[in-house]
Scaffold this motif. Structure first.
Motif, short mmCIF file in Angstrom:
data_model
loop_
_atom_site.label_atom_id
_atom_site.label_comp_id
_atom_site.label_asym_id
_atom_site.label_seq_id
_atom_site.Cartn_x
_atom_site.Cartn_y
_atom_site.Cartn_z
N GLN A 147 0.83 -1.20 0.00
CA GLN A 147 0.00 0.00 0.00
C GLN A 147 0.86 1.26 0.00
OE1 GLN A 147 -3.77 0.17 0.21
NE2 GLN A 147 -2.96 2.02 -0.73
N GLY A 148 1.94 1.24 0.78
CA GLY A 148 2.86 2.38 0.79
C GLY A 148 3.55 2.57 -0.55
N THR A 149 3.85 1.45 -1.23
CA THR A 149 4.44 1.55 -2.56
C THR A 149 3.50 2.23 -3.53
OG1 THR A 149 5.72 -0.48 -2.17
CG2 THR A 149 5.41 0.21 -4.45
N GLN A 150 2.20 1.92 -3.44
CA GLN A 150 1.24 2.58 -4.32
C GLN A 150 1.16 4.08 -4.04
OE1 GLN A 150 -2.58 0.92 -5.74
NE2 GLN A 150 -3.54 2.43 -4.40
N MET A 151 1.17 4.45 -2.76
CA MET A 151 1.10 5.87 -2.41
C MET A 151 2.32 6.63 -2.94
SD MET A 151 -0.42 5.79 1.48
CE MET A 151 -0.60 7.59 1.48
N LEU A 152 3.49 6.04 -2.79
CA LEU A 152 4.71 6.69 -3.29
C LEU A 152 4.77 6.66 -4.81
CD1 LEU A 152 7.33 5.36 -0.70
CD2 LEU A 152 6.25 7.62 -0.77
N LEU A 153 4.22 5.62 -5.41
CA LEU A 153 4.25 5.50 -6.87
C LEU A 153 3.46 6.61 -7.53
CD1 LEU A 153 5.20 3.70 -9.26
CD2 LEU A 153 3.00 2.52 -9.08
N LEU A 198 2.72 9.47 -6.28
CA LEU A 198 3.38 10.75 -6.01
C LEU A 198 4.60 10.95 -6.91
CD1 LEU A 198 3.33 13.23 -4.10
CD2 LEU A 198 4.89 11.97 -2.60
N ALA A 199 5.31 9.87 -7.20
CA ALA A 199 6.51 9.98 -8.03
C ALA A 199 6.18 10.11 -9.51
CB ALA A 199 7.41 8.77 -7.79
N TYR A 209 9.75 18.01 -12.38
CA TYR A 209 10.49 17.77 -11.14
C TYR A 209 11.40 18.96 -10.82
CZ TYR A 209 9.11 12.86 -11.73
OH TYR A 209 8.40 11.70 -11.89
N TRP A 266 -3.79 13.78 -2.84
CA TRP A 266 -2.88 12.63 -2.73
C TRP A 266 -3.62 11.41 -2.19
CZ3 TRP A 266 1.89 12.06 1.02
CH2 TRP A 266 2.62 10.94 0.64
N ALA A 278 -4.18 8.00 -4.23
CA ALA A 278 -3.61 6.77 -3.69
C ALA A 278 -4.67 5.70 -3.46
CB ALA A 278 -2.87 7.06 -2.39
#
Length: 317
Positions: free
Chosen positions: A10-16, A18-19, A47, A80, A84
Motif C-alpha cells: 500500500q505504501g508503494t502505491q502511495m509513493l508510486l 506521487l513519483a 520535477y 494525494w 492513492a
C-alpha cells in the motif's frame, strides 16, 4: 508478517502515484510539443520546477488569512489520498475498503471548495473571477460524476473500485451504458483538470484562465504543493479510467511479487497511453469560450443520466 507486506504494498502505491504525477505532466507536454513541431522541455522538467519552487521563499499578501496559508496543504493532502485510493497495479490492497468512488468524489469536491475560498481570500479581482468560474464548472461536473458513479454501481452492484475492476475483468459484455459513462468520465476529467477545451493550463490571460487565476497569489512551497496537487489530480483521473474501463493487468488480491511487478508495468503503459491520447486531443481542438463550458459539461451530465436510465430500465425488464 502479512500485515507488514500489505502495508508495504500500500505504501508503494502511495509513493508510486506521487513519483509518477510530475512525469505524467511532463510526458503530456513533451508529446504536445512534438505534435506542434517543437522540441519541448524534458519530461523531467516538472520535477525541476517543483524543486525550484520549494527552494524559494513563500511571499504572502498582508491581508492573507490562516485559510490562505492552510489551503495548499489541505489541497495536496486530499488529492494525494484520493489518487492513492485508486487501484493502480493491484486490487485487494489493505486500504481497498476505502477506495470508493463516492469517497473520491467527496475528497475532490472538498479540495475544490477550499481552493475556491483561497482564491477569494486575498480579495483580488483575478482570484474572484477564477473562483466563480471554478464553482460554475464544478456545479455541472459533480452531478455528471455522480451519474457516472450510479451507472458503474448498477453494473458492479458496488461503488468500491476493487469490486468494479474485478467485475469488469470477469466480463460484462458490450454495453451502451458503459460507453456513455466512459465518454462522460472523459469530459468530466478534462473539465476537472482544467485542460483544453475548458481551460488552458499554459496561459495567464485574464479572460480565459480559471485554475491559474485562483493561484496567482501563491509562491514558493505553497505554489509547489498546488502544482503537485494538480499533477496528482491528472494522474488520478487517468488511473480511474484505466482501473474501471481498462482493468486488465491489475494484480488480484494476494498476488505474488511477480504479478505486482507485471501490474506496475501494465499501469505504466496505461499512463503513457493516456498521456498520448490527452496530448493528441488537446492539440487537435481549440479552447472554447467560458460561456460554452456549461454546454460541454451538460453533455456529460446527459450521457451519465442516459447510461444510468438504460441500466435501470434493463434491470426492471
Amino acid at each position: 508478517m502479512d500485515m507488514m507486506a500489505n502495508l508495504l504494498v500500500q505504501g508503494t502505491q502511495m509513493l508510486l502515484v506521487l513519483a509518477l504525477a510530475p512525469l505524467l505532466t511532463g510526458l503530456v507536454r513533451k508529446v504536445k510539443a512534438r505534435l506542434t513541431r517543437r522540441r519541448g522541455a524534458s519530461v523531467f522538467q516538472p520535477y525541476r520546477d517543483l524543486a525550484r519552487l520549494l527552494n524559494k521563499e513563500a511571499v504572502l499578501a498582508h491581508n492573507a488569512s490562516w485559510l490562505f496559508r492552510a489551503v495548499p496543504y489541505l489541497l495536496f493532502a486530499a488529492t494525494w489520498v484520493a489518487a492513492a485510493l485508486v487501484p493502480t497495479f493491484g486490487t485487494g490492497l489493505i486500504f481497498s475498503w476505502s477506495a470508493d468512488l463516492i469517497v473520491i468524489t467527496a475528497l475532490l469536491g472538498s479540495a475544490r471548495f477550499f481552493l475556491a475560498l483561497a482564491g477569494m481570500d486575498v480579495g483580488t479581482s483575478f482570484g474572484g473571477i477564477g473562483s466563480s468560474r471554478e464553482v460554475m464548472i464544478s456545479s455541472l461536473a459533480e452531478p455528471a460524476m455522480i451519474m457516472i458513479v450510479f451507472s458503474l454501481a448498477l453494473v458492479a452492484q458496488s461503488t468500491q473500485l476493487s469490486t468494479i475492476a474485478s467485475v469488469m475483468v470477469a466480463g460484462v459484455g458490450l454495453r451502451v451504458s458503459l460507453a456513455l459513462a466512459l465518454v462522460a468520465l472523459a469530459i468530466v476529467a478534462v473539465a476537472e483538470n482544467g485542460r483544453i477545451p475548458v481551460d488552458n493550463p499554459a496561459t495567464h490571460l485574464e479572460l480565459t484562465m480559471v485554475h491559474e487565476a485562483m493561484v496567482l497569489e501563491y509562491s514558493g512551497r505553497h505554489l509547489a504543493l498546488i502544482e503537485l496537487a494538480a499533477q496528482l489530480k491528472l494522474l488520478l483521473f487517468i488511473s480511474l479510467v484505466a482501473c474501471v474501463f481498462v482493468p486488465w493487468g491489475l494484480a488480484p488480491a494476494g498476488a505474488g511479487a511477480g504479478a505486482l511487478v507485471l501490474g506496475m508495468a501494465s499501469y505504466g503503459a496505461k499512463l503513457a497511453a493516456g498521456a498520448v491520447l490527452l496530448a493528441v486531443f488537446e492539440t487537435s481542438i481549440a479552447k472554447m469560450r467560458v460561456f460554452r463550458v456549461p454546454d460541454f459539461l451538460g453533455a456529460a451530465l446527459m450521457l451519465g443520466l442516459l447510461g444510468t436510465l438504460l441500466l435501470f430500465v434493463s434491470r426492471m425488464l
